[in-house]
Scaffold this motif. Structure first.
Motif, PDB file in Angstrom:
ATOM      1  N   VAL A   1       1.020  -1.422  -0.084  1.00  0.00           N
ATOM      2  CA  VAL A   1      -0.074  -0.018  -0.053  1.00  0.00           C
ATOM      3  C   VAL A   1       0.764   1.081   0.110  1.00  0.00           C
ATOM      4  O   VAL A   1       0.580   2.133  -0.644  1.00  0.00           O
TER       5      VAL A   1
ATOM      6  N   GLU B   1      -7.985  -5.832   1.555  1.00  0.00           N
ATOM      7  CA  GLU B   1      -7.015  -6.702   2.691  1.00  0.00           C
ATOM      8  C   GLU B   1      -7.595  -7.527   3.460  1.00  0.00           C
ATOM      9  O   GLU B   1      -7.135  -8.484   3.783  1.00  0.00           O
TER      10      GLU B   1
ATOM     11  N   GLY C   1      -2.514  -2.740   5.607  1.00  0.00           N
ATOM     12  CA  GLY C   1      -3.059  -1.858   4.586  1.00  0.00           C
ATOM     13  C   GLY C   1      -3.668  -0.470   4.888  1.00  0.00           C
ATOM     14  O   GLY C   1      -3.623   0.654   4.289  1.00  0.00           O
TER      15      GLY C   1
END
Length: 452
Positions: free
Chosen positions: A341, A362, A409
């Motif tokens: 990310v 995620e 994430g």
């Protein structure tokens, strides 16, 4: 290669020599002149300041300028402090305004002021203009030396201007088209001018520019630069007036510096200010010790969690055997998500407003990973230690992978939202968070399944 290595060894021997008479320096100069610029840069970067200054002093003007331009700004500043000669003043005058501004940032104010006064009026004005922007703004990396064209010129007239002023400009491959107030109207490539008829009007050839405002963040601007596959990018002020241009070498330098910084912080350290071999030991220690202390203090939380569940461990000692597996899996899963990310955020594939989509993605990725690892953990642990333990391990791996992927994430986007460096919030903090949270999940599931 062997010859080059032999020459480097000879240069190193001469640099370390105790006698520095005229014959010695002449031999050093002759040997140094046989080395490629890349090898000279390596020697100047990796040798102690006194030896680097001595080597630099014996280089010819052309080689000295090439080596000096290839050095990072902080290393240039150290070299200036060690030399303080007319050679340095001459080289400063040859630098581009943006490179000169980066160097002045690293120098003591008194030294920078003295060198600034040594410049001619035009160079001083351009350097002052670049220094007027914030340190991480793209304006600090632009060159004010731009060759511009008026929209009413014919192609023949434009090419005549390019030939007459080519030596003054930072680049001629992309030519901004501006009006009388320097408002950016468009850009035209040199190739397009060369293939067009001489009587065509420049304004008709120009196309809409990909530009950046001088106060834009340097990394964001550099990412846009490469996304558009440019050789150069015009830089404008808040009112759309052209103030400079950024070339591909500037954009590459920005991205390399940002990637180096992110890589260091992702691994829990600070980037070194100069080449590794020439960085003092205590400076290397200082770049690492802060994060180690932070992580050590954070790890106390994990110890506290173990203490809370100490009675469960006493009842089923075998649970302790799986702690490294579970904490390692959680930390690795979170770090993988954070790294992915963070990169997507850096290249513009993800924005802060995409947080819900990232969490949902995620969640699914972590769940699939958890099912695969959980099934394997259930089978292996069940066969060896009993199916109840296998169920605990399998369910915990599923839960930890899902949790860690979501947290990994989210963290870079949250960091970006609050104005922090996403790399800082990545691996170090995620590992600690996932360790503590993973243990809570583990012992909660064990308590439920085993009836502890």
């Amino acid at each position: 290669m062997t010859s080059a290595n032999a020459t480097i060894d000879t240069v190193l021997t001469l640099l370390r020599g105790e006698e520095q008479d005229e014959a010695h320096l002449e031999q050093l100069s002759l040997e140094a002149q046989t080395l490629p610029i890349g090898e000279l840069v390596y020697l100047v970067e990796t040798r102690p300041a006194t030896e680097a200054a001595l080597l630099f002093r014996v280089l010819g003007k052309v080689a000295a300028l090439a080596v000096f331009e290839a050095l990072p700004a902080h290393h240039q500043a150290e070299l200036i402090s060690a030399l303080r000669t007319q050679q340095v003043a001459d080289i400063i005058g040859e630098l581009d305004p943006d490179d000169r501004a980066s160097l002045f940032d690293e120098l003591p104010a008194s030294v920078a002021e003295r060198l600034m006064h040594g410049l001619d009026a035009d160079e001083r004005a351009m350097t002052t203009a670049v220094l007027g922007y914030p340190r991480h703004a793209i304006g600090r990396y632009m060159s004010p030396e731009v060759l511009t064209l008026a929209p009413a010129l014919t192609v023949a007239e434009a090419l005549e201007q390019v030939r007459a002023r080519a030596e003054e400009a930072e680049t001629i491959y992309l030519l901004p088209v501006v009006d009388d107030t320097r408002t950016l109207l468009g850009v035209v490539g040199l190739r397009r001018l060369l293939v067009a008829d001489g009587d065509v009007i420049v304004g008709d050839l120009a196309h809409a520019p990909v530009s950046a405002t001088a106060t834009d963040d340097r990394e964001d601007a550099a990412r846009r630069f490469f996304a558009a596959k440019l050789l150069a990018m015009p830089i404008v002020d808040g009112e759309g007036r052209l103030v400079g241009i950024v070339t591909v070498d500037d954009a590459v330098a920005i991205i390399e510096e940002e990637n180096t910084e992110d890589s260091a912080r992702t691994s829990g350290s600070e980037p070194l200010p100069r080449a590794y071999l020439s960085t003092p030991i205590l400076r290397v220690v200082r770049s690492r010790i802060v994060w180690l202390l932070v992580l050590a203090i954070s790890a106390i939380l994990t110890v506290q969690v173990l203490e809370v569940f100490e009675d469960r461990l006493d009842q089923v000692v075998i649970l302790a055997l799986f702690i490294p597996l579970l904490t390692g899996t959680g930390g690795n899963t979170g770090n993988q998500a954070a790294t992915t990310v963070t990169r997507a955020l850096a290249v513009g594939e993800v924005r802060v407003r995409d947080l819900p989509r990232v969490v949902w993605r995620e969640l699914r990725v972590g769940s699939v990973l958890g099912v695969v690892l959980g099934a394997l953990g259930f089978l292996v642990a069940g066969l060896v230690y009993g199916w109840a333990i296998g169920l605990v391990i399998g369910t915990t791996l599923l839960s930890i992978c899902t949790m860690a992927a979501i947290v990994g994430g989210m963290m870079p986007l949250i960091a970006k939202r609050v104005g922090a460096d996403p790399a800082v919030f990545s691996n170090p903090f995620i590992s600690t968070f996932c360790d503590a949270t993973g243990l809570i999940i583990y012992f909660t599931i064990a308590t439920a399944v085993l009836g502890l």
